[in-house]
Write a protein that holds these residues in place. Structure first.
Motif, mmCIF file in Angstrom:
data_model
loop_
_atom_site.group_PDB
_atom_site.id
_atom_site.type_symbol
_atom_site.label_atom_id
_atom_site.label_comp_id
_atom_site.label_asym_id
_atom_site.label_seq_id
_atom_site.Cartn_x
_atom_site.Cartn_y
_atom_site.Cartn_z
ATOM 1 N N LEU A 535 -23.819 12.818 -30.377
ATOM 2 C CA LEU A 535 -22.783 12.442 -29.418
ATOM 3 C C LEU A 535 -21.390 12.408 -30.049
ATOM 4 O O LEU A 535 -20.853 11.330 -30.325
ATOM 5 N N SER A 537 -18.792 12.760 -28.594
ATOM 6 C CA SER A 537 -17.921 12.015 -27.665
ATOM 7 C C SER A 537 -17.851 10.538 -28.076
ATOM 8 O O SER A 537 -16.818 9.885 -27.909
ATOM 9 N N THR A 538 -18.949 10.032 -28.652
ATOM 10 C CA THR A 538 -18.931 8.631 -29.082
ATOM 11 C C THR A 538 -17.998 8.454 -30.283
ATOM 12 O O THR A 538 -17.360 7.413 -30.448
ATOM 13 N N SER A 639 -28.627 3.739 -21.839
ATOM 14 C CA SER A 639 -27.649 3.921 -20.757
ATOM 15 C C SER A 639 -28.180 3.480 -19.397
ATOM 16 O O SER A 639 -29.376 3.583 -19.115
ATOM 17 N N GLN A 661 -27.391 10.028 -16.191
ATOM 18 C CA GLN A 661 -27.699 8.912 -17.090
ATOM 19 C C GLN A 661 -29.188 8.803 -17.374
ATOM 20 O O GLN A 661 -29.598 8.361 -18.449
ATOM 21 N N HIS A 664 -30.496 10.404 -20.658
ATOM 22 C CA HIS A 664 -30.194 9.929 -22.009
ATOM 23 C C HIS A 664 -31.453 9.602 -22.798
ATOM 24 O O HIS A 664 -31.569 9.939 -23.966
ATOM 25 N N GLU A 730 -24.069 -1.115 -16.588
ATOM 26 C CA GLU A 730 -23.142 -0.535 -17.561
ATOM 27 C C GLU A 730 -22.102 0.317 -16.817
ATOM 28 O O GLU A 730 -20.911 0.191 -17.035
ATOM 29 N N HIS A 731 -22.592 1.188 -15.922
ATOM 30 C CA HIS A 731 -21.690 2.010 -15.102
ATOM 31 C C HIS A 731 -21.969 1.743 -13.629
ATOM 32 O O HIS A 731 -23.128 1.657 -13.234
ATOM 33 N N GLU A 760 -19.731 10.032 -13.175
ATOM 34 C CA GLU A 760 -19.735 9.194 -14.374
ATOM 35 C C GLU A 760 -19.508 10.023 -15.638
ATOM 36 O O GLU A 760 -18.952 9.538 -16.633
ATOM 37 N N ASP A 764 -17.746 9.532 -19.470
ATOM 38 C CA ASP A 764 -18.501 9.719 -20.708
ATOM 39 C C ASP A 764 -17.722 10.556 -21.707
ATOM 40 O O ASP A 764 -17.851 10.368 -22.915
ATOM 41 N N TYR A 765 -16.927 11.488 -21.189
ATOM 42 C CA TYR A 765 -16.311 12.450 -22.106
ATOM 43 C C TYR A 765 -14.786 12.417 -22.208
ATOM 44 O O TYR A 765 -14.244 12.476 -23.291
ATOM 45 N N HIS A 771 -16.592 4.982 -23.239
ATOM 46 C CA HIS A 771 -17.983 5.022 -22.763
ATOM 47 C C HIS A 771 -18.915 4.100 -23.555
ATOM 48 O O HIS A 771 -20.107 4.045 -23.280
HETATM 49 N N1 LIG Z 1 -23.386 7.666 -21.002
HETATM 50 C C1 LIG Z 1 -23.358 7.237 -22.376
HETATM 51 C C2 LIG Z 1 -23.060 5.754 -22.393
HETATM 52 O O1 LIG Z 1 -24.024 5.019 -21.750
HETATM 53 C C3 LIG Z 1 -22.367 7.944 -23.217
HETATM 54 C C4 LIG Z 1 -22.517 9.406 -23.351
HETATM 55 C C5 LIG Z 1 -22.235 10.157 -24.434
HETATM 56 N N2 LIG Z 1 -22.478 11.448 -24.102
HETATM 57 C C6 LIG Z 1 -22.875 11.480 -22.882
HETATM 58 N N3 LIG Z 1 -22.918 10.238 -22.410
#
Ligand SMILES: N[C@H](CO)Cc1c[nH]c[nH+]1
Ligand SMILES: NC(=O)c1ccc[n+]([C@@H]2O[C@H](COP(=O)([O-])OP(=O)(O)OC[C@H]3O[C@@H](n4cnc5c(N)ncnc54)[C@H](O)[C@@H]3O)[C@@H](O)[C@H]2O)c1
Ligand SMILES: [Zn+2]
Length: 835
Positions: A535, A537-538, A639, A661, A664, A730-731, A760, A764-765, A771
């Protein structure tokens, strides 16, 4: 035939040796035996004996005994011999050690007991497994005779002709109550017999007392009837409806207590309306009772009711749980999956009117079966080990992916509560695994870190860290551009969350100025997951706010890829945010290294970022270890997404969000709250779900997460919002008309997506929000990661002479109240110079 309708057999020995008498109406019994008392331990022997059409075998000499033994090697046949006063005769029986022997008497009186006793003690008692039953035929039976037989531990079959058909005794007949009490004793002054009442599974319901009268009433009516010490004869449940069907009656080992086995109806045995006098009961019996209640009382829309009505769903769940049980590895997992399987199996039984005692009867009978099936699996369930192929008949692949639907308005409160639960994190087990990893890393540093990476990620590294300048690989232009756009949006949003130069200043009294200023946390550790998906993105979501906050040392931890290298996009982001170290490790070992430091990994002050259960548990443990002196952002686990949709929603959009979600991990959970959703819209959503899910690469993960996800129907906006605020997702996506106006009612959520054009995934991105968000309902108390996560607020104050003078009395008075003289003094020494 050994048994016939004319022989109502009450096995007395069983009262004190085997301790069990069965009042039976089993359909497995020959018709002639129904509704009679028979000895349960021999039941199977006798039935199979009768089923095979055998006639009584009368032994005449030892040759026959030998030939019987040769023909019937398993010793499971009951043999009837005519009673004979010739002692020699009993030597024949010796050859039949292990058989059940029924001694048949045409006449029997008290004197015969003496003879029998002698024969048995001299010749037969050494025959360890031989079972004796006295068949008294037409011999006159008296209360006294039964007592004597019992005292001499002789087992008898009692002719039906001598047993009263009603609760009244006569000169010719004994009542069953009398036969029972002849085998009983009591040391109570009121002459009553202590009676324990249990349900079919042996769970104790309560303690009562019996008398001869109550026993007769109970046995003949087959109801729970007792002798109350102050109310007399007591027909249990006659007024409340909580009646009992009597199934079995046993005496204990020394014949001074009775056990009644009953089926309990209504609210339960106890006058406090609980199932037992020791509370509501537990375990499988309790579950069985709850399922029976649901069967009769559950409103439409309850999950259990749905299982009863939907055979296909129930079948799928049983198969699914059976597979999960087979695949479970740890002790805890096996128990968990077995519990699931038992729940659905019992639901199936309850739907067919099969009770726990019906199941137990089969188990008992099976343990006595003469011929057994070889026990091989049916061909379609056999896994061909040598070919190493999967079981071919997993029907789940073909089965539809759909979410369970509940109508919130008609759910019972325990069911509503269940819907708020997350797929459980097996806290104790995970903590138990993680703690030794942390201790090892703390003690052995890099060596331990590298060893755990080899163990859990199957990668052997020379060093656990990569230092700047990073060797950033060439990225595809579109990938680089995507990261840059996301970076810019996230930076914009997070930069504006905090003005580092601004100092908060307030004059609280003339001459007293209180202020607050911000300082970055010096060293932070950012965990970027890399198990089931890498990830990058994290890395953006954690690195940018840390950079904005001005953290001096940024350690980015992420597991290595299979070939031991780092994900290039993560390296690119690490460089953009100015990371000082990349720690090439994942899981608890990475958290341990950052919390305690190693030879190459700098110790950090705060650890942030999401991760699997090992990562989350490790963060929680180090946070509580004072020797680590480290804080964490929050527990950010698997998630979650909750979508609120109305009937104008677009099923394809709703489903795409849910699946985004659900993919994940198997422990992700997605929930759809439908507000006034029509049946056709609901059906469209389910159809779309199946279609979209099956087209996705991560379909099998989705199948698992959808299994513990649900759709809940509401008919008011308020109730749906209340549920969402209690669940604290969370979301949260508001896919409703006029979504903007709903926002003011959101009180608990990690991040909100307003309107149907806000998927959502954007959050996330790239849209700008973070996120890394609280899960498990922690959104009630934690914020998601933001720039403030990486700073501390320090307060300060300046007092002038005037200011001190203004506040002096207040401080001195309060110090006095607390009895802290030195505090008071610190002001007092100055005050004398002021006034
Ligand atoms: N939805 C995740 C947080 O619960 C974050 C994420 C990273 N890449 C895709 N999604
Ligand atoms: N809440 C949020 O903000 C958020 C954001 C992104 C991701 N997530 C969640 O983060 C999670 C990421 O999990 P992941 O597993 O993909 O990656 P991860 O990096 O969290 O975990 C992988 C590591 O776990 C360790 N591990 C694996 N099996 C182990 C075992 N049996 N014993 C000890 N350690 C073991 C290994 O060292 C491996 O490197 C997902 O659940 C995802 O939903 C949450
Ligand atoms: Zn996501």
């Amino acid at each position: 035939m050994l048994f016939s309708c004319s022989n109502l057999s009450l096995d007395l020995t069983s009262f004190f040796i085997v301790g069990e008498v069965l009042l039976t109406n089993s359909p497995n019994l020959p018709h002639s035996l129904r509704n009679t008392w028979i000895k349960i331990t021999e039941e199977d022997d006798y039935i199979s004996f009768l089923d095979r059409g055998a006639e009584r075998i009368v032994l005449k000499n030892s040759d026959i005994a030998t030939s019987i033994r040769n023909q019937i090697p398993n010793n499971r046949l009951a043999i009837t011999v005519n009673f004979c006063q010739n002692k020699e005769f009993y030597n024949i029986i010796k050859d039949l050690n292990g058989f059940t022997i029924i001694l048949s008497f045409d006449v029997f009186n008290l004197d015969d007991i003496g003879f029998l006793k002698e024969v048995i003690s001299q010749n037969l008692m050494d025959l360890e497994k031989t079972n004796f039953i006295l068949d008294l035929k037409d011999a006159k039976l008296t209360y006294e005779l039964i007592k004597q037989l019992k005292e001499n531990k002789l087992e008898i079959m009692i002719p039906e002709s001598q047993v009263s058909k009603t609760a009244e005794s006569s000169d010719d007949c004994l009542t069953l109550g009398e036969i029972v009490t002849a085998s009983l004793k009591t040391d109570r002054t009121d002459g009553l017999y202590t009676t324990v009442v249990t349900d079919e599974s042996g769970v104790a319901l309560g303690l009562v007392y019996s008398s001869l009268k109550s026993l007769n009433e109970s046995i003949y009516s087959r109801q729970g009837i007792y002798q109350s010490r102050n109310r007399g004869l007591w027909h249990k449940g006659l007024t409340s409806g909580a009646t009992q069907d009597l199934l079995k009656l046993n005496l204990d080992c020394d014949g001074d207590a009775i056990k009644f086995t009953v089926t309990q109806h209504g609210s339960g045995f106890c006058h406090l309306n609980t199932r037992t006098c020791w509370g509501q009961g537990y375990g499988i019996t309790h579950l069985s009772q709850v399922l029976r209640d649901r069967m009769s009382n559950s409103p439409e829309g309850s999950y259990t009711k749905r299982l009863f009505n939907d055979r296909d769903l129930l079948k799928s769940k049983i198969i699914e749980e059976a597979h999960e049980l087979c695949d479970a590895t740890s002790k805890e997992d096996v128990a968990w999956e077995a519990a699931d399987l038992i729940y659905f199996a019992l639901a199936r039984c309850t739907a067919e009117g099969v009770s726990l005692s019906d199941i137990e009867k089969h188990l008992d009978l099976r343990s006595k079966k003469i011929t057994r099936r070889p026990g091989n699996a049916k061909p379609q369930f056999i896994k061909k080990a040598e070919e190493n192929v999967e079981v071919p008949t997993i029907p789940l692949i073909k089965e539809e992916i759909e979410m369970c639907v509940y109508d919130f308005n008609i759910l019972q409160s325990d069911e509503k509560k269940r819907l708020l639960e997350r797929p459980i994190m097996k806290t104790e087990e995970v903590f138990g695994k993680v703690k030794p990893i942390l201790d090892d890393v703390k003690k052995n540093g890099d060596k331990s870190l590298l060893a755990f990476t080899e163990k859990f990620d199957q990668v052997k590294l020379d060093s656990p860290v990569v230092l700047p300048p990073f060797n950033v690989p060439q990225l595809k232009p579109n990938v680089k551009k995507a990261i840059d756009v996301a970076f810019s949006n996230i930076l914009k949003f997070h930069s504006s969350q905090l003005d580092m130069s601004a100092v908060l200043k307030v004059e609280t009294m003339p001459g007293i100025v209180c202020s607050r200023f911000v300082r970055p946390i010096e060293s932070v550790g950012l965990y970027v997951p890399g198990g089931s998906a890498v990830l990058p993105s994290t890395a953006l979501m954690l690195g940018i706010p840390a950079m904005v906050a001005g953290c001096k040392n940024i350690v980015i931890a992420t597991p290595p890829r299979k070939d031991g290298t780092l994900c290039p996009e993560v390296v690119y982001v690490a460089e953009k945010v100015g990371a000082s170290v990349i720690l090439v490790a994942g899981g608890a070992q990475a958290i341990g290294a950052m919390a305690y430091g190693t030879e190459t990994v700098p110790k950090v002050d705060k650890i942030c970022g999401p991760g699997n259960q090992f990562v989350t548990a490790a963060k929680m443990i180090v946070q509580n270890d004072t020797s680590a002196m480290v804080s964490i952002d929050m527990p950010a686990g698997p998630s979650e997404l909750l979508v609120i949709a109305d009937d104008n929603c677009n099923p394809a959009y709703v489903v795409s969000d849910l699946l985004s979600q659900a993919e994940h991990g198997p422990d992700s959970q997605v929930i759809l709250l439908g507000v006034n959703l029509s049946k056709s819209r609901l059906a469209a959503i389910q159809k779309e779900l199946d279609k979209q899910a099956k087209a996705l690469e991560r379909c099998e993960i989705i199948r698992k997460s959808i299994a513990h996800s649900h759709i809940i129907l509401f008919n008011s906006k308020k109730m749906a919002m209340d549920f969402s605020n209690t669940y604290a997702p969370e979301h949260l996506i508001l896919h409703v008309d006029d979504a903007e106006s709903w926002v003011k009612d959101v009180f608990n959520a990690g991040s909100v997506f307003v309107g149907k054009w806000a998927p959502e995934s954007c959050g996330d991105y790239a849209s700008g929000t973070n996120h890394t968000l609280p899960t498990y309902g922690y959104a009630k108390i934690y914020s998601g990661v933001n720039t403030n996560t990486f700073v501390k607020h320090i307060t300060s104050q300046t007092l002038t002479k005037e200011g001190l003078s203004n506040i002096a009395d207040t401080v001195m008075d309060l110090a006095e109240i607390e009895g802290l003289g030195a505090h008071r003094n610190a002001v007092a020494v100055r005050v004398k110079d002021l006034r």
